[in-house]
Write an enzyme that holds these catalytic residues in place. Structure first.
Site, PDB file in Angstrom:
ATOM      1  CG  HIS A   1     -31.224 -10.152 -15.684  1.00 34.98           C
ATOM      2  ND1 HIS A   1     -31.808  -8.794 -16.263  1.00 34.98           N
ATOM      3  CD2 HIS A   1     -31.335 -10.889 -16.998  1.00 34.98           C
ATOM      4  CE1 HIS A   1     -32.138  -8.889 -17.450  1.00 34.98           C
ATOM      5  NE2 HIS A   1     -31.795 -10.009 -17.887  1.00 34.98           N
TER       6      HIS A   1
ATOM      7  CB  ALA B   1     -40.182 -10.989 -19.775  1.00 38.32           C
ATOM      8  NE  ARG B   2     -34.446  -6.458 -20.691  1.00 42.08           N
ATOM      9  CZ  ARG B   2     -33.835  -7.757 -21.216  1.00 42.08           C
ATOM     10  NH1 ARG B   2     -33.980  -8.776 -20.363  1.00 42.08           N
ATOM     11  NH2 ARG B   2     -32.962  -7.463 -22.006  1.00 42.08           N
TER      12      ARG B   2
ATOM     13  CD  GLU C   1     -33.079  -6.559 -13.874  1.00 46.37           C
ATOM     14  OE1 GLU C   1     -33.874  -7.343 -13.702  1.00 46.37           O
ATOM     15  OE2 GLU C   1     -32.070  -6.750 -14.705  1.00 46.37           O
TER      16      GLU C   1
HETATM   17  C1  GLV Z   1     -31.065 -10.879 -21.047  1.00 49.76           C
HETATM   18  O1  GLV Z   1     -32.016 -10.640 -20.469  1.00 49.76           O
HETATM   19  C2  GLV Z   1     -31.295 -10.464 -22.638  1.00 49.76           C
HETATM   20  O2  GLV Z   1     -31.933  -9.905 -23.148  1.00 49.76           O
HETATM   21  O3  GLV Z   1     -30.076 -11.219 -23.279  1.00 49.76           O
END
Ligand code: GLV
Length: 326
Positions: A287, A239-240, A269
């Site tokens: 990521h 997710a994040r 990050e």
């Molecule tokens: C990647 O993390 C996006 O939000 O596209």
């Protein structure tokens, strides 16, 4: 008529720049230099649009310095780098890049789940280090994936893609938690059952996080939540950064409170919590969940077409604050 000027903040596919150059004066950053907030604001002077990455903060302070800016088009589905209320107040349109990355990102969520459950990177490091001298009955035994219980927190398009892969491909029992429950038809397509967050954490063999980042979702998983999980369970975060308390997770992994984790995103990050780098039972990727050539190209083209759609035709494709057009 003079053409609008735009800024592309990061290196991007050359043909996407060519596409943009058919409509705009383009300042690009093909050297992929890192710009400070001050440099970004300076380069945005006289620009009507910005092609941004998910790592470019678009804040009220920046907007105050860029009165000519009309649109920021993110080459990402997530947009927690945008202060959307401040953009709306400043009359700046925000767009993101949804849909085109859904299946690719769901594939990667599953790849991380599999790699974590079956200890793929840990065993590869062992082999590369020359430690594999003989077979052993319990060498790198992992957790079962097929037939196990998959718990998904955040059941948007990507969460639904992961649910379908789990239910239809791996015969998993799928449970999910989300801000709102899906309609019956969608639950049926995903073969997924809605449960409370605590029940999900206690029951799932594999927990996958696909929830957007916000103040409310900050540390959705911290020490208290990790303590609810089965010691045999795995956790995947695509997710994040900030959805998981990475320091607490490193402790849980070190103490074998849970069996393993797969992380594509990190708090702060590209820095990674140093303790995560020292525990063996975690798969770490930088990521890259949407990173296939085709999908990254589609995301870049969608961001470009949002700029063209709005600044040239008055019709952006995927606006986040369409009220600025009223
Ligand atoms: C990647 O993390 C996006 O939000 O596209």
């Amino acid at each position: 008529m003079t053409r609008p000027s735009i800024l592309v903040t990061r290196a991007v596919f050359p043909d996407v720049l060519d596409h943009l150059r058919q409509h705009f004066e383009v300042e690009a950053n093909q050297a992929d230099d890192a710009w400070s907030a001050d440099e970004l604001a300076q380069r945005l002077q006289g620009k009507a649009g910005a092609f941004t990455s998910g790592a470019d903060p678009i804040t009220a302070a920046l907007l105050a310095r860029c009165p000519g800016l009309k649109i920021c088009a993110n080459m990402a589905v997530g947009y927690n780098n945008f202060d959307v209320p401040a953009m709306t107040a400043a009359g700046v349109l925000a767009t993101n890049a949804p849909d085109v990355l859904t299946e690719t990102t769901a594939d990667f969520g599953f790849a991380l789940l599999m790699a974590t459950a079956r200890r793929v990177t840990e065993s590869e490091h062992y082999l590369r280090a020359g430690k594999w001298t003989r077979w052993a009955y319990d060498m790198f035994s992992g957790c079962e994936v097929h037939g196990s219980t998959l718990g998904i927190i955040g059941m948007g398009r990507i969460g639904q893609g992961i649910a379908k892969r789990g239910a239809l491909g791996f015969g998993m029992k799928v449970i999910y938690h989300n801000r709102s429950r899906l309609d019956d038809a969608t639950e049926g397509q995903c073969r997924a059952t809605y449960v409370g967050k605590e029940a999900l954490l206690r029951t799932a063999d594999h927990v996958v996080l696909v929830v957007p980042y916000s103040k409310e979702s900050h540390h959705t998983i911290g020490a208290a939540e990790l303590a609810l999980m089965k010691p045999t369970a795995t956790l995947v975060n695509i997710a994040r950064g900030g959805i998981v308390d990475d320091a607490a997770l490193a402790v849980a992994l070190r103490d074998k409170r849970i069996a393993g984790a797969g992380l594509d995103v990190f708090e702060g990050e590209p820095k990674v919590h140093p303790d995560l780098l020292t525990v063996p039972n975690v798969v770490l990727t930088p990521h890259i969940a949407s990173a296939t050539v085709g999908t990254r190209r589609a995301m870049a083209m969608l961001a470009a077409d949002n700029l063209i759609g709005y600044l040239v035709h008055g019709k952006p494709l995927t606006p986040l604050n369409p009220e600025v057009m009223a």
